[in-house]
Scaffold this motif. Structure first.
Motif, PDB file in Angstrom:
ATOM      1  N   LEU A 285       0.844  -1.199   0.000  1.00  0.00           N
ATOM      2  CA  LEU A 285       0.000   0.000   0.000  1.00  0.00           C
ATOM      3  C   LEU A 285       0.885   1.256   0.000  1.00  0.00           C
ATOM      4  N   ALA A 286       1.949   1.227   0.822  1.00  0.00           N
ATOM      5  CA  ALA A 286       2.877   2.370   0.875  1.00  0.00           C
ATOM      6  C   ALA A 286       3.578   2.562  -0.470  1.00  0.00           C
ATOM      7  N   ALA A 287       3.869   1.441  -1.160  1.00  0.00           N
ATOM      8  CA  ALA A 287       4.528   1.540  -2.466  1.00  0.00           C
ATOM      9  C   ALA A 287       3.613   2.235  -3.481  1.00  0.00           C
ATOM     10  N   VAL A 288       2.325   1.870  -3.486  1.00  0.00           N
ATOM     11  CA  VAL A 288       1.358   2.495  -4.408  1.00  0.00           C
ATOM     12  C   VAL A 288       1.246   3.987  -4.116  1.00  0.00           C
ATOM     13  N   ILE A 289       1.100   4.317  -2.821  1.00  0.00           N
ATOM     14  CA  ILE A 289       0.945   5.731  -2.442  1.00  0.00           C
ATOM     15  C   ILE A 289       2.187   6.527  -2.828  1.00  0.00           C
ATOM     16  N   GLY A 290       3.381   5.919  -2.619  1.00  0.00           N
ATOM     17  CA  GLY A 290       4.643   6.592  -2.965  1.00  0.00           C
ATOM     18  C   GLY A 290       4.715   6.937  -4.451  1.00  0.00           C
ATOM     19  N   VAL A 291       4.319   5.990  -5.299  1.00  0.00           N
ATOM     20  CA  VAL A 291       4.380   6.208  -6.758  1.00  0.00           C
ATOM     21  C   VAL A 291       3.396   7.302  -7.175  1.00  0.00           C
ATOM     22  N   ILE A 292       2.196   7.276  -6.594  1.00  0.00           N
ATOM     23  CA  ILE A 292       1.169   8.239  -7.009  1.00  0.00           C
ATOM     24  C   ILE A 292       1.478   9.645  -6.481  1.00  0.00           C
ATOM     25  N   TYR A 293       1.926   9.731  -5.223  1.00  0.00           N
ATOM     26  CA  TYR A 293       2.279  11.040  -4.660  1.00  0.00           C
ATOM     27  C   TYR A 293       3.453  11.674  -5.405  1.00  0.00           C
ATOM     28  N   SER A 294       4.386  10.832  -5.892  1.00  0.00           N
ATOM     29  CA  SER A 294       5.568  11.385  -6.567  1.00  0.00           C
ATOM     30  C   SER A 294       5.348  11.494  -8.081  1.00  0.00           C
ATOM     31  N   ASP A 295       4.091  11.283  -8.493  1.00  0.00           N
ATOM     32  CA  ASP A 295       3.701  11.406  -9.905  1.00  0.00           C
ATOM     33  C   ASP A 295       4.502  10.460 -10.811  1.00  0.00           C
ATOM     34  N   GLY A 296       4.608   9.210 -10.354  1.00  0.00           N
ATOM     35  CA  GLY A 296       5.221   8.189 -11.215  1.00  0.00           C
ATOM     36  C   GLY A 296       6.701   7.970 -11.003  1.00  0.00           C
ATOM     37  N   VAL A 297       7.327   8.743 -10.073  1.00  0.00           N
ATOM     38  CA  VAL A 297       8.755   8.514  -9.800  1.00  0.00           C
ATOM     39  C   VAL A 297       8.870   7.339  -8.836  1.00  0.00           C
ATOM     40  N   ILE A 298       9.691   6.342  -9.233  1.00  0.00           N
ATOM     41  CA  ILE A 298       9.814   5.135  -8.399  1.00  0.00           C
ATOM     42  C   ILE A 298      11.126   5.168  -7.637  1.00  0.00           C
ATOM     43  N   TRP A 306       1.482   8.414   8.358  1.00  0.00           N
ATOM     44  CA  TRP A 306       1.070   7.795   9.640  1.00  0.00           C
ATOM     45  C   TRP A 306      -0.252   7.057   9.503  1.00  0.00           C
ATOM     46  N   TRP A 307      -1.162   7.576   8.673  1.00  0.00           N
ATOM     47  CA  TRP A 307      -2.492   6.961   8.591  1.00  0.00           C
ATOM     48  C   TRP A 307      -2.452   5.575   7.936  1.00  0.00           C
TER      49      TRP A 307
END
Length: 421
Positions: A285-298, A306-307
């Motif tokens: 879940l954190a991996a998906v959120i990371g990709v979307i928040y960074s606009d596709g940067v992996i 925290w949530w």
């Protein structure tokens, strides 16, 4: 417009839903393992087990769950191979969550104590092989995790064997077992408090802003251990030494003293479990959120919001409350007959192993660790004390878990690719 920008909100909603479903599965299957020894030895009731687990699983997930999440999120796949197609990582992680959660639902319905870690690691490896090719999997890391599946039951079994032998020698073979129990049990209580505090302080609290040095952590862990020991001493005083009929050696009173101790080990095990296994639900879940928040940067080193840990902890709690009782029965009464003293040795050994693994960032299987510890206690009493048929069924369910997770993940991966691709 990229797929990630176009469907970003939908991906996050799906990831949260599947993450919660996966955490539910962890609660229904794995927390039941963690509480099985306490309930099986009749030290606590199912109701008490659920209350303890609700509080301490949640605290473990929130306070000490960050380290293992990194391994699940980054260690198993080589993220650089996905730089051109970041949406593939999103599909893969969604597929992995849904696959592992589905398998856990099936296993929990049958009362099998399977490994949630196996389920999610198998699912991630399956999606990576299907979607990206064999070279995308970090086989070194997978090998390390696979080795821990053998090492962890051996380690917890050995610790449980030695702990139970020490209890036999110091207390049960003493002239006055009850007086010996009163004398030595506080030491064991100190051990419980110290081990859990030490690993949490050294490894777990960075994401809540507390970064302590080793010396400071050691001092606080000793103080916490002493505080827990004093609390245990107060509770222990209430246990009387009266003998019951048919209890020639006065062991009944001793077991009641260990019943007090089991309260502490149950809390420790719930905390240790939350810290290790919340990663299985929230890592992808954190991996998906990371990709979307960074606009596709992996591969950007994003802190886990925290949530996300709260969502994982909440799902675990709901799973235990709604469906945990089936697997509790298998672990608590199926493998070997447990008394509070045996249950204590098994639970403390398992908690120690899990907490050490969380500290090093290795996602080991709580199930394997605990079953190994229960076997260690059984072996300390001789082979005849073990129910080999139940053990056979458990091992069988372990062997099916990895391929089941992988096959389901491959199916779901192509389904998501077809829907959004």
């Amino acid at each position: 417009m990229s797929i990630i920008a176009q469907y970003g909100d939908i991906f996050i909603i799906l990831a949260c839903a599947f993450g919660f479903f996966m955490a539910w599965g962890v609660g229904a299957n794995d927390v039941a393992n963690a509480m099985g020894t306490s309930v099986g030895s009749k030290a606590i009731t199912i109701k008490q087990a659920i209350i303890i687990a609700v509080i301490f699983e949640f605290l473990g997930a929130w306070l000490a769950g960050g380290e293992v999440t990194n391994t699940i999120r980054k260690g198993i796949i080589d993220p650089t191979l996905l730089a051109d197609d970041p949406q593939l990582l999103v599909y893969g992680m969604l597929a992995s969550l849904l696959a592992a959660a589905t398998w856990l639902l099936i296993a929990s319905m049958r009362g099998w104590p399977v490994s949630t870690t196996h389920s999610i690691v198998g699912a991630i490896v399956g999606f990576a092989m299907a979607g990206l090719g064999m070279q995308a999997v970090g086989w070194g890391k997978v090998g390390q995790i696979a080795a821990s599946w053998v090492v962890s039951p051996l380690m917890s079994g050995s610790i449980a064997f030695m702990l139970f032998k020490s209890v036999q020698h110091l207390i049960f073979e003493n002239r006055d077992p009850f007086a010996a129990a009163k004398r030595y049990v506080p030491m064991y209580v100190f051990l419980v408090g110290f081990i859990v505090a030490m690993v949490t302080l050294t490894k777990g609290l960075k994401h809540v802003g507390l970064d302590l040095g080793f010396g400071e952590s050691l001092l606080y862990a000793v103080l916490l251990g002493i505080a827990v020991m004093l609390l245990g001493g107060l509770l222990e005083r209430r246990v009387g030494a009266e003998k019951r009929k048919g209890d020639a050696f006065g062991f009944d009173g001793v077991e009641r003293v260990f019943g007090v101790l089991m309260l502490f080990t149950a809390c420790a095990m719930a905390f240790a479990h939350g810290s290790n296994d919340v990663a299985n639900a929230v890592g992808p879940l954190a991996a998906v959120i990371g990709v979307i928040y960074s606009d596709g940067v992996i591969g950007g080193d994003s802190l886990i919001p925290w949530w996300v840990l709260v969502l994982g902890g909440g799902g675990i709690v709901v799973g235990l409350v709604t469906y945990g009782h089936k697997v509790i029965a298998t672990v608590g009464t199926g493998i070997t007959e447990l008394t509070p003293s045996r249950g204590f040795a098994a639970t403390l050994a398992a908690a120690t192993t899990v907490v050490l693994a969380s500290g090093t960032g290795l996602p080991i299987s709580t199930t394997h660790t605990l079953v190994g510890a229960v076997l260690g206690v059984g072996l300390a009493r001789g082979m005849a004390a073990l129910n080999l048929r139940v053990i056979g069924t458990i091992v069988m369910s372990w062997l099916i878990t990895l391929p089941a997770g992988a096959i389901l993940a491959i199916m779901f991966f192509f389904m998501f690719k077809g829907m959004f691709g």
